[in-house]
Design a protein around this motif. Structure first.
Motif, PDB file in Angstrom:
ATOM      1  N   ALA A 195      25.526  44.614  30.223  1.00  0.00           N
ATOM      2  CA  ALA A 195      25.854  45.646  31.209  1.00  0.00           C
ATOM      3  C   ALA A 195      25.882  45.029  32.600  1.00  0.00           C
ATOM      4  O   ALA A 195      25.158  44.077  32.880  1.00  0.00           O
ATOM      5  CB  ALA A 195      24.816  46.769  31.152  1.00  0.00           C
ATOM      6  N   VAL A 196      26.737  45.564  33.474  1.00  0.00           N
ATOM      7  CA  VAL A 196      26.839  45.055  34.846  1.00  0.00           C
ATOM      8  C   VAL A 196      26.775  46.231  35.821  1.00  0.00           C
ATOM      9  O   VAL A 196      27.479  47.230  35.652  1.00  0.00           O
ATOM     10  CB  VAL A 196      28.174  44.288  35.070  1.00  0.00           C
ATOM     11  N   LEU A 197      25.905  46.093  36.825  1.00  0.00           N
ATOM     12  CA  LEU A 197      25.870  47.038  37.938  1.00  0.00           C
ATOM     13  C   LEU A 197      26.116  46.217  39.200  1.00  0.00           C
ATOM     14  O   LEU A 197      25.337  45.332  39.535  1.00  0.00           O
ATOM     15  CB  LEU A 197      24.510  47.740  38.023  1.00  0.00           C
ATOM     16  N   MET A 198      27.220  46.490  39.858  1.00  0.00           N
ATOM     17  CA  MET A 198      27.645  45.657  40.987  1.00  0.00           C
ATOM     18  C   MET A 198      27.789  46.492  42.255  1.00  0.00           C
ATOM     19  O   MET A 198      28.608  47.407  42.312  1.00  0.00           O
ATOM     20  CB  MET A 198      28.994  45.006  40.657  1.00  0.00           C
ATOM     21  N   ALA A 199      26.982  46.164  43.258  1.00  0.00           N
ATOM     22  CA  ALA A 199      27.163  46.788  44.570  1.00  0.00           C
ATOM     23  C   ALA A 199      28.279  46.045  45.291  1.00  0.00           C
ATOM     24  O   ALA A 199      28.309  44.818  45.301  1.00  0.00           O
ATOM     25  CB  ALA A 199      25.872  46.706  45.377  1.00  0.00           C
ATOM     26  N   THR A 200      29.195  46.795  45.868  1.00  0.00           N
ATOM     27  CA  THR A 200      30.305  46.139  46.566  1.00  0.00           C
ATOM     28  C   THR A 200      30.843  47.042  47.657  1.00  0.00           C
ATOM     29  O   THR A 200      30.700  48.268  47.597  1.00  0.00           O
ATOM     30  CB  THR A 200      31.442  45.764  45.592  1.00  0.00           C
ATOM     31  N   HIS A 201      31.431  46.429  48.683  1.00  0.00           N
ATOM     32  CA  HIS A 201      32.201  47.229  49.642  1.00  0.00           C
ATOM     33  C   HIS A 201      33.676  46.825  49.567  1.00  0.00           C
ATOM     34  O   HIS A 201      34.461  47.170  50.426  1.00  0.00           O
ATOM     35  CB  HIS A 201      31.657  47.070  51.069  1.00  0.00           C
ATOM     36  N   ASN A 202      34.005  46.075  48.528  1.00  0.00           N
ATOM     37  CA  ASN A 202      35.383  45.609  48.361  1.00  0.00           C
ATOM     38  C   ASN A 202      36.142  46.609  47.472  1.00  0.00           C
ATOM     39  O   ASN A 202      36.115  46.516  46.252  1.00  0.00           O
ATOM     40  CB  ASN A 202      35.371  44.212  47.729  1.00  0.00           C
ATOM     41  N   TYR A 203      36.798  47.570  48.126  1.00  0.00           N
ATOM     42  CA  TYR A 203      37.419  48.646  47.353  1.00  0.00           C
ATOM     43  C   TYR A 203      38.656  48.192  46.598  1.00  0.00           C
ATOM     44  O   TYR A 203      39.096  48.850  45.662  1.00  0.00           O
ATOM     45  CB  TYR A 203      37.708  49.851  48.256  1.00  0.00           C
ATOM     46  N   GLU A 204      39.208  47.049  46.992  1.00  0.00           N
ATOM     47  CA  GLU A 204      40.336  46.516  46.219  1.00  0.00           C
ATOM     48  C   GLU A 204      39.919  46.210  44.786  1.00  0.00           C
ATOM     49  O   GLU A 204      40.684  46.393  43.846  1.00  0.00           O
ATOM     50  CB  GLU A 204      40.865  45.234  46.872  1.00  0.00           C
TER      51      GLU A 204
END
Length: 226
Positions: A195-204
Motif C-alpha cells: 500500500a502507498v500513502l503519498m502526500a503531494t502538492h503536485n496535482y499533475e
C-alpha cells in the motif's frame, strides 16, 4: 498469511501537534494494495497526519491502527517495530553522504536486526533492482542525480518488506520527468502489493496517475469523489 484487515485505519482520530488540534475526527482506512494521495495546502496538517502514522506524534484521542499496531496504545519500545512494517520516504533524502549506496542500505538492515552478510547483500541487491538501480551499489550519493538518490531512499524504505509506504512529498525536489520515473517506481511497488500513502502538492501527478485522494482541509480529512 493473507490478512483482510486494513493496513491503516483511523477512527475518529484527533491529530495534535503539542496541545494544538491540527485535524479533528479523522476516519479513513487503507487496505493492502491501495494507493492514496494526501493533498492539502501547506500547513493543512498533511505532515502532522503522516507523523502520527509512524508515531513521531502520539495519537491523543480516537483510534488508529497501522500495520497491526494500535496507535493509541503504542509503547515507545514498539515504535521501531511499527516503523519496520511501514517504509517512510521523505522529500530530503537523508542519505549518509560519506557512505556508498550499499553502506547506506546495510546500515538500516543492521539497525533493524539483520545479521547475515549474505542475506543483507541479497536484500540490498533486490531492492536496488526493484527501483531500477541495480548497478549503483558502490556509488556515493554525490555521484547520483537527485532522481537516483530518491530511488535509493525508496529502496531503503523497502528493505524490510513493509506493508505500506508513507511518502511525504517524494517528488517535491525533482523535475517533472524525474517525478514521472519516481511515480513509476511507486506504482510498481504498489502493483506488487504494498500500500502507498503519498502526500503531494503536485496535482499533475493526480491527473496522470489517478488514485484515491484524501484532502486535508479546514481541520478535517475528506475523501474526494469517494
Amino acid at each position: 498469511m493473507f490478512s483482510t484487515e486494513p493496513v491503516l485505519s483511523l477512527d475518529h482520530a484527533d491529530i495534535y501537534q503539542g496541545s494544538k488540534l491540527i485535524l479533528g475526527d479523522v476516519s479513513f482506512q487503507i487496505n493492502k494494495g491501495d494507493f492514496a494521495y494526501l493533498i492539502g495546502r501547506t500547513g493543512s496538517g498533511k505532515t502532522s497526519l503522516l507523523k502520527t502514522l509512524y508515531a513521531d506524534l502520539w495519537l491523543q484521542s480516537g483510534k488508529g491502527f497501522v500495520a497491526g499496531y494500535p496507535l493509541e496504545k503504542l509503547k515507545p519500545r514498539d515504535v521501531p517495530f511499527l516503523r519496520r512494517k511501514i517504509g517512510i520516504v521523505f522529500q530530503d533524502f537523508q542519505l549518509f553522504s560519506d557512505r556508498t549506496v550499499e553502506e547506506n542500505l546495510r546500515f538500516v538492515l543492521k539497525a533493524t536486526g539483520w545479521s547475515s552478510k549474505a542475506e543483507m547483500n541479497n536484500r540490498i541487491a533486490d531492492v536496488l533492482m526493484q527501483v531500477g538501480l541495480g548497478t549503483a551499489q558502490k556509488k556515493m550519493p554525490h555521484q547520483l542525480s537527485g532522481g537516483e538518490q530518491q530511488r535509493v531512499v525508496v529502496a531503503r524504505a523497502m528493505l524490510n518488506e513493509p506493508q505500506m509506504l508513507i511518502a511525504d512529498e517524494p517528488t517535491g525536489n525533482l523535475d517533472p520527468a524525474v517525478s514521472d520515473q519516481i511515480m513509476k517506481v511507486f506504482q510498481a511497488i504498489n502493483n506488487a502489493g504494498t500500500a502507498v500513502l503519498m502526500a503531494t502538492h503536485n496535482y499533475e501527478l493526480l491527473n496522470k496517475y489517478p488514485a484515491r485522494v484524501l484532502r486535508c482541509q479546514d481541520g478535517q480529512v475528506i475523501e474526494l469523489g469517494g
